[in-house]
Design an enzyme around this catalytic site. Structure first.
Site, PDB file in Angstrom:
ATOM      1  N   LYS A 152      32.242  46.195  28.895  1.00  0.00           N
ATOM      2  CA  LYS A 152      32.972  44.948  29.165  1.00  0.00           C
ATOM      3  C   LYS A 152      32.416  43.825  28.294  1.00  0.00           C
ATOM      4  CE  LYS A 152      34.690  42.408  33.193  1.00  0.00           C
ATOM      5  NZ  LYS A 152      36.060  42.246  32.734  1.00  0.00           N
TER       6      LYS A 152
HETATM    7  N1  PMP Z   1      40.378  46.472  33.163  1.00  0.00           N
HETATM    8  C1  PMP Z   1      39.902  45.451  32.430  1.00  0.00           C
HETATM    9  C2  PMP Z   1      39.980  45.508  30.954  1.00  0.00           C
HETATM   10  C3  PMP Z   1      39.340  44.331  33.078  1.00  0.00           C
HETATM   11  O1  PMP Z   1      38.871  43.310  32.374  1.00  0.00           O
HETATM   12  C4  PMP Z   1      39.287  44.313  34.490  1.00  0.00           C
HETATM   13  C5  PMP Z   1      38.709  43.115  35.186  1.00  0.00           C
HETATM   14  N2  PMP Z   1      37.300  43.171  35.214  1.00  0.00           N
HETATM   15  C6  PMP Z   1      39.770  45.409  35.200  1.00  0.00           C
HETATM   16  C7  PMP Z   1      40.321  46.466  34.506  1.00  0.00           C
HETATM   17  C8  PMP Z   1      39.625  45.466  36.693  1.00  0.00           C
HETATM   18  O2  PMP Z   1      38.251  45.660  36.977  1.00  0.00           O
HETATM   19  P1  PMP Z   1      37.602  45.126  38.314  1.00  0.00           P
HETATM   20  O3  PMP Z   1      38.374  45.722  39.419  1.00  0.00           O
HETATM   21  O4  PMP Z   1      36.196  45.652  38.281  1.00  0.00           O
HETATM   22  O5  PMP Z   1      37.666  43.648  38.287  1.00  0.00           O
END
Ligand code: PMP
Length: 307
Positions: A152
């Site tokens: 990320k």
């Molecule tokens: N995919 C991406 C590319 C994201 O940035 C996010 C947000 N963090 C998600 C999926 C969803 O992840 P999460 O449920 O951990 O927020």
């Protein structure tokens, strides 16, 4: 309403004072890794609960490891930083936070010094019960051996920016990415789920998606225990988007965002469906603590406790 102050390397500072050098890798190459998370105000308890903080910290550590960042803070210190920024701003409302680790040094291969800031902000829910119109993006999701989405880092979101702006220009709310193999991956900042032929399905984590904490929450608890449907993790084809009965995007930021059309094909009857609604209610009750199960996922940020 005034902006919240930012916690930056141990100090609470005004937004205008939270600055980075233009020649830092953080600014020039977007050499950062981050987490987006929410804390929910629970009126009954008079408490602000951070949702699944330990899981966000663990994912931040994985991202830092892959980027070869040094890790200047323990989980306890990260938790104290979250508490400091929420308590310091006297937050008594739902809040979204970006927790960002960055490289302050210059150069493509710089790994230090690593700084950290936490930026809390008020963030509207993406939709209040309404669905969004989605399109299949002509931009492919970056692949695991190019710029992995499991990691990320800020730079990854340029892939999302290209797709999001294209979708808007073309008159849609949200793009859905296919991966390099042409299978459904995810949204720009959200995981994709659909209901088709009575099954609740989502792409496996080997389809160029982020290992979403919301996705895990739905798989581990909300879908089987609240809605009574196990989640099937499998590859999803593009044409299944056009023939699904229900679809939604989910994430810490997106929460549960219904998708009511894809490429102008109505999803089901083009309305928010019953499974999506039940998932959304179940999820919101859990994160806020209205549903008191899984207290280990809700960290009180006002009371002096440790993870
Ligand atoms: N995919 C991406 C590319 C994201 O940035 C996010 C947000 N963090 C998600 C999926 C969803 O992840 P999460 O449920 O951990 O927020």
């Amino acid at each position: 309403m005034a902006d919240f102050k930012i916690w930056m390397n141990g100090r609470l500072v005004l937004q205008a004072e939270a600055v980075l050098p233009v020649n830092s890798a953080a600014v020039f190459y977007a050499t950062n890794v981050f987490e987006g998370l929410r804390a929910y105000w629970n009126e009954r308890d008079g408490e602000l609960y951070g949702f699944r903080l330990a899981d966000h910290f663990a994912r931040l550590r994985e991202s830092m490891k892959m980027m070869r960042f040094s890790v200047p803070y323990s989980d306890d210190e990260l938790f104290e930083a979250v508490r400091a920024v929420l308590a310091g701003n006297e937050v008594q409302e739902d809040v979204h936070m970006h927790l960002v680790a960055y490289v302050g040094g210059a150069g493509l291969d710089a790994t230090s010094p690593t700084g950290l800031y936490i930026n809390p902000r008020r963030r509207q829910r993406v939709t209040e019960g309404k669905g969004v119109s989605a399109c299949v993006s002509s931009w492919a999701r970056t692949s695991d051996n190019a710029i992995p989405i499991r990691l990320k880092c800020g730079a990854n979101y340029q892939n999302g920016r290209l797709a999001k702006l294209q979708a808007k220009v073309d008159g849609y709310d949200e793009p859905i990415f296919l991966n390099g193999r042409g299978k459904v991956a995810e949204g720009t900042g959200a995981t994709f789920f659909m209901v088709r032929k009575g099954r609740l399905c989502t792409p496996t984590t080997s389809n160029d998606i982020l290992e979403s904490i919301t996705r895990t929450t739905l798989i581990e608890d909300v879908a089987p225990n609240v809605v009574g449907m196990d989640v099937v993790e499998r590859e999803i084809d593009r044409t299944e988007l056009y023939t699904a009965d229900e679809a939604f995007l989910c994430g810490s930021g997106y929460e549960i965002t219904p998708v009511t059309s894809v490429d102008r094909f109505p999803v089901g009857r083009g309305e928010v469906g019953p499974v999506t609604r039940a998932i959304a209610n179940g999820y919101m009750n859990l994160v806020r603590g209205v549903d008191s199960r899984h207290p280990e996922w809700r960290t009180p940020t006002y009371k002096p406790v440790r993870l």
